[in-house]
Motif scaffolding. Structure first.
Motif, PDB file in Angstrom:
ATOM      1  N   ASP A  33       0.860  -1.179   0.000  1.00  0.00           N
ATOM      2  CA  ASP A  33       0.000   0.000   0.000  1.00  0.00           C
ATOM      3  C   ASP A  33       0.903   1.237   0.000  1.00  0.00           C
ATOM      4  OD1 ASP A  33      -1.591   2.199   0.703  1.00  0.00           O
ATOM      5  OD2 ASP A  33      -2.936   0.959   1.919  1.00  0.00           O
ATOM      6  N   LEU A  34       1.025   1.873  -1.148  1.00  0.00           N
ATOM      7  CA  LEU A  34       1.945   3.001  -1.277  1.00  0.00           C
ATOM      8  C   LEU A  34       1.575   4.162  -0.378  1.00  0.00           C
ATOM      9  CD1 LEU A  34       2.663   3.038  -5.113  1.00  0.00           C
ATOM     10  CD2 LEU A  34       4.052   2.111  -3.274  1.00  0.00           C
ATOM     11  N   ASP A  35       0.291   4.367  -0.137  1.00  0.00           N
ATOM     12  CA  ASP A  35      -0.106   5.453   0.761  1.00  0.00           C
ATOM     13  C   ASP A  35       0.350   5.179   2.183  1.00  0.00           C
ATOM     14  OD1 ASP A  35      -1.298   7.023  -1.204  1.00  0.00           O
ATOM     15  OD2 ASP A  35      -3.216   5.974  -1.011  1.00  0.00           O
ATOM     16  N   GLN A  36       0.191   3.933   2.639  1.00  0.00           N
ATOM     17  CA  GLN A  36       0.640   3.576   3.985  1.00  0.00           C
ATOM     18  C   GLN A  36       2.156   3.578   4.085  1.00  0.00           C
ATOM     19  OE1 GLN A  36      -0.961   3.069   6.898  1.00  0.00           O
ATOM     20  NE2 GLN A  36      -2.727   3.870   5.791  1.00  0.00           N
ATOM     21  N   LEU A  37       2.793   3.040   3.073  1.00  0.00           N
ATOM     22  CA  LEU A  37       4.253   2.953   3.054  1.00  0.00           C
ATOM     23  C   LEU A  37       4.897   4.328   3.151  1.00  0.00           C
ATOM     24  CD1 LEU A  37       6.938   1.448   2.505  1.00  0.00           C
ATOM     25  CD2 LEU A  37       6.394   1.584   0.082  1.00  0.00           C
ATOM     26  N   SER A  38       4.310   5.302   2.473  1.00  0.00           N
ATOM     27  CA  SER A  38       4.880   6.651   2.453  1.00  0.00           C
ATOM     28  C   SER A  38       4.151   7.611   3.386  1.00  0.00           C
ATOM     29  CB  SER A  38       4.864   7.192   1.018  1.00  0.00           C
ATOM     30  OG  SER A  38       3.534   7.284   0.538  1.00  0.00           O
ATOM     31  N   ALA A  39       3.390   7.083   4.320  1.00  0.00           N
ATOM     32  CA  ALA A  39       2.613   7.927   5.233  1.00  0.00           C
ATOM     33  C   ALA A  39       3.493   8.724   6.190  1.00  0.00           C
ATOM     34  CB  ALA A  39       1.622   7.079   6.024  1.00  0.00           C
ATOM     35  N   SER A  40       4.636   8.161   6.566  1.00  0.00           N
ATOM     36  CA  SER A  40       5.527   8.858   7.495  1.00  0.00           C
ATOM     37  C   SER A  40       6.917   8.264   7.379  1.00  0.00           C
ATOM     38  CB  SER A  40       5.036   8.707   8.939  1.00  0.00           C
ATOM     39  OG  SER A  40       5.223   7.378   9.388  1.00  0.00           O
ATOM     40  N   PRO A  41       7.938   9.027   7.788  1.00  0.00           N
ATOM     41  CA  PRO A  41       9.294   8.468   7.778  1.00  0.00           C
ATOM     42  C   PRO A  41       9.411   7.219   8.656  1.00  0.00           C
ATOM     43  CG  PRO A  41       9.398  10.847   7.954  1.00  0.00           C
ATOM     44  CD  PRO A  41       7.939  10.467   8.102  1.00  0.00           C
ATOM     45  N   ALA A  42       8.735   7.206   9.795  1.00  0.00           N
ATOM     46  CA  ALA A  42       8.808   6.049  10.692  1.00  0.00           C
ATOM     47  C   ALA A  42       8.199   4.816  10.036  1.00  0.00           C
ATOM     48  CB  ALA A  42       8.089   6.350  12.004  1.00  0.00           C
ATOM     49  N   ARG A  43       7.106   4.992   9.341  1.00  0.00           N
ATOM     50  CA  ARG A  43       6.460   3.857   8.659  1.00  0.00           C
ATOM     51  C   ARG A  43       7.383   3.310   7.559  1.00  0.00           C
ATOM     52  NH1 ARG A  43       2.246   0.290   9.163  1.00  0.00           N
ATOM     53  NH2 ARG A  43       1.254  -0.112   7.199  1.00  0.00           N
ATOM     54  N   TYR A  44       8.003   4.212   6.816  1.00  0.00           N
ATOM     55  CA  TYR A  44       8.922   3.797   5.761  1.00  0.00           C
ATOM     56  C   TYR A  44      10.127   3.058   6.359  1.00  0.00           C
ATOM     57  CZ  TYR A  44      12.378   4.138   2.004  1.00  0.00           C
ATOM     58  OH  TYR A  44      13.337   3.860   1.060  1.00  0.00           O
ATOM     59  N   GLN A  45      10.651   3.537   7.466  1.00  0.00           N
ATOM     60  CA  GLN A  45      11.782   2.870   8.120  1.00  0.00           C
ATOM     61  C   GLN A  45      11.399   1.457   8.559  1.00  0.00           C
ATOM     62  OE1 GLN A  45      12.836   5.567  11.246  1.00  0.00           O
ATOM     63  NE2 GLN A  45      13.767   7.033   9.848  1.00  0.00           N
ATOM     64  N   ARG A  46      10.202   1.304   9.121  1.00  0.00           N
ATOM     65  CA  ARG A  46       9.749  -0.041   9.538  1.00  0.00           C
ATOM     66  C   ARG A  46       9.599  -0.956   8.319  1.00  0.00           C
ATOM     67  NH1 ARG A  46       6.436   3.014  12.802  1.00  0.00           N
ATOM     68  NH2 ARG A  46       4.552   2.392  11.679  1.00  0.00           N
ATOM     69  N   TRP A  47       9.147  -0.399   7.197  1.00  0.00           N
ATOM     70  CA  TRP A  47       9.026  -1.170   5.954  1.00  0.00           C
ATOM     71  C   TRP A  47      10.407  -1.663   5.504  1.00  0.00           C
ATOM     72  CZ3 TRP A  47       5.777  -3.656   2.926  1.00  0.00           C
ATOM     73  CH2 TRP A  47       6.112  -3.883   1.584  1.00  0.00           C
ATOM     74  N   LEU A  48      11.383  -0.761   5.520  1.00  0.00           N
ATOM     75  CA  LEU A  48      12.736  -1.153   5.117  1.00  0.00           C
ATOM     76  C   LEU A  48      13.295  -2.238   6.038  1.00  0.00           C
ATOM     77  CD1 LEU A  48      14.447   2.234   4.142  1.00  0.00           C
ATOM     78  CD2 LEU A  48      13.525   0.475   2.619  1.00  0.00           C
ATOM     79  N   GLN A  49      13.012  -2.134   7.325  1.00  0.00           N
ATOM     80  CA  GLN A  49      13.463  -3.164   8.271  1.00  0.00           C
ATOM     81  C   GLN A  49      12.809  -4.507   7.938  1.00  0.00           C
ATOM     82  OE1 GLN A  49      12.568  -0.642  11.788  1.00  0.00           O
ATOM     83  NE2 GLN A  49      14.472  -1.527  12.575  1.00  0.00           N
ATOM     84  N   ARG A  50      11.545  -4.460   7.590  1.00  0.00           N
ATOM     85  CA  ARG A  50      10.841  -5.697   7.237  1.00  0.00           C
ATOM     86  C   ARG A  50      11.464  -6.315   5.980  1.00  0.00           C
ATOM     87  NH1 ARG A  50       8.094  -9.164  10.377  1.00  0.00           N
ATOM     88  NH2 ARG A  50       6.756 -10.431   9.095  1.00  0.00           N
ATOM     89  N   LEU A  51      11.753  -5.460   4.994  1.00  0.00           N
ATOM     90  CA  LEU A  51      12.399  -5.955   3.774  1.00  0.00           C
ATOM     91  C   LEU A  51      13.774  -6.526   4.083  1.00  0.00           C
ATOM     92  CD1 LEU A  51      11.493  -3.230   1.114  1.00  0.00           C
ATOM     93  CD2 LEU A  51      10.513  -5.528   1.355  1.00  0.00           C
ATOM     94  N   ALA A  99      22.802  -4.858   1.368  1.00  0.00           N
ATOM     95  CA  ALA A  99      23.680  -3.749   1.766  1.00  0.00           C
ATOM     96  C   ALA A  99      23.018  -2.402   1.490  1.00  0.00           C
ATOM     97  CB  ALA A  99      25.015  -3.836   1.039  1.00  0.00           C
ATOM     98  N   LEU A 100      22.219  -2.325   0.439  1.00  0.00           N
ATOM     99  CA  LEU A 100      21.510  -1.081   0.135  1.00  0.00           C
ATOM    100  C   LEU A 100      20.455  -0.785   1.196  1.00  0.00           C
ATOM    101  CD1 LEU A 100      21.051  -1.577  -3.709  1.00  0.00           C
ATOM    102  CD2 LEU A 100      22.839  -0.288  -2.524  1.00  0.00           C
ATOM    103  N   LEU A 101      19.792  -1.823   1.673  1.00  0.00           N
ATOM    104  CA  LEU A 101      18.832  -1.627   2.754  1.00  0.00           C
ATOM    105  C   LEU A 101      19.537  -1.126   4.013  1.00  0.00           C
ATOM    106  CD1 LEU A 101      16.661  -4.792   2.135  1.00  0.00           C
ATOM    107  CD2 LEU A 101      15.834  -2.432   2.069  1.00  0.00           C
ATOM    108  N   VAL A 102      20.704  -1.674   4.301  1.00  0.00           N
ATOM    109  CA  VAL A 102      21.475  -1.214   5.463  1.00  0.00           C
ATOM    110  C   VAL A 102      21.865   0.255   5.282  1.00  0.00           C
ATOM    111  CG1 VAL A 102      23.651  -1.483   6.728  1.00  0.00           C
ATOM    112  CG2 VAL A 102      22.315  -3.505   6.088  1.00  0.00           C
TER     113      VAL A 102
END
Length: 190
Positions: free
Chosen positions: A20-38, A68-71
């Motif tokens: 869900d692109l709206d949820q993913l980009s809803a906030s910096p914190a949400r995006y950071q949690r997404w990257l951690q999940r990935l 490494a890019l995610l890191v």
């Protein structure tokens, strides 16, 4: 490649519904949690894939790694300390043969193509760029199409010279999509 696309179309659609692109980009914190999940998914998948003899089929797997890019993205966004505590997916597809590797890599490389759309949304809503927090989604830069074509040629050549492995390739692609669906679905429910 056409057979892979056809065989995995339902699993592919199920995974796309989870992003869900709206949820993913809803906030910096949400995006950071997404990257951690990935990270928790890509790290163990890529560790398994790295054990396969890719040079035998003319693929430079190291050039396709994205962990490494995610890191780097997580570090740029200030969550470097949390990387080591990030949960890692334990329910991985079996990746012990090149055929299984090709099936898995089909999903990972295809996700890279879809990442271009996500990159545009992140740029517009969160000012994420290739230089700050978005290296994962800009991994191949302008060479994304070329990397996809090279992968496609290698996969097609492998399947042509190893027709007995076709079902293993297809099964591994389906299993990888199912892995993505389960792992990302758990994140969506959090």
């Amino acid at each position: 490649m056409a057979r892979l696309k056809h065989t995995t179309r339902y699993q592919h659609a199920a995974v796309e519904r989870l992003v869900d692109l709206d949820q993913l980009s809803a906030s910096p914190a949400r995006y950071q949690r997404w990257l951690q999940r990935l990270y928790g998914l890509y790290a163990p998948l890529e560790d398994s894939l790295a054990q396969l003899p890719w040079t035998e089929v003319g693929l430079d797997f190291d050039a396709r790694r994205k962990t490494a890019l995610l890191v780097q993205d997580l570090t740029a966004l200030g969550t470097c300390d949390e990387i080591q505590r990030t949960a890692r997916c334990q329910q991985l597809p079996t990746l012990t043969t090149l055929a299984q590797g090709f099936g898995c890599l089909y999903v990972l490389e295809g996700a890279t193509l879809g990442g271009r759309i996500i990159a545009r949304r992140l740029s517009a809503r969160l000012s994420v760029s290739a230089q700050h927090g978005g290296r994962f989604y800009h991994c191949y830069g302008p060479h994304g199409g070329t990397m996809w074509q090279h992968f496609g040629h290698a996969a097609t050549a492998y399947a042509a010279t190893h027709p007995e492995c076709t079902h293993s390739i297809l099964d591994a692609a389906c299993a990888t999509f199912q892995c993505f669906e389960q792992w990302l679905g758990e994140w969506e429910r959090e």
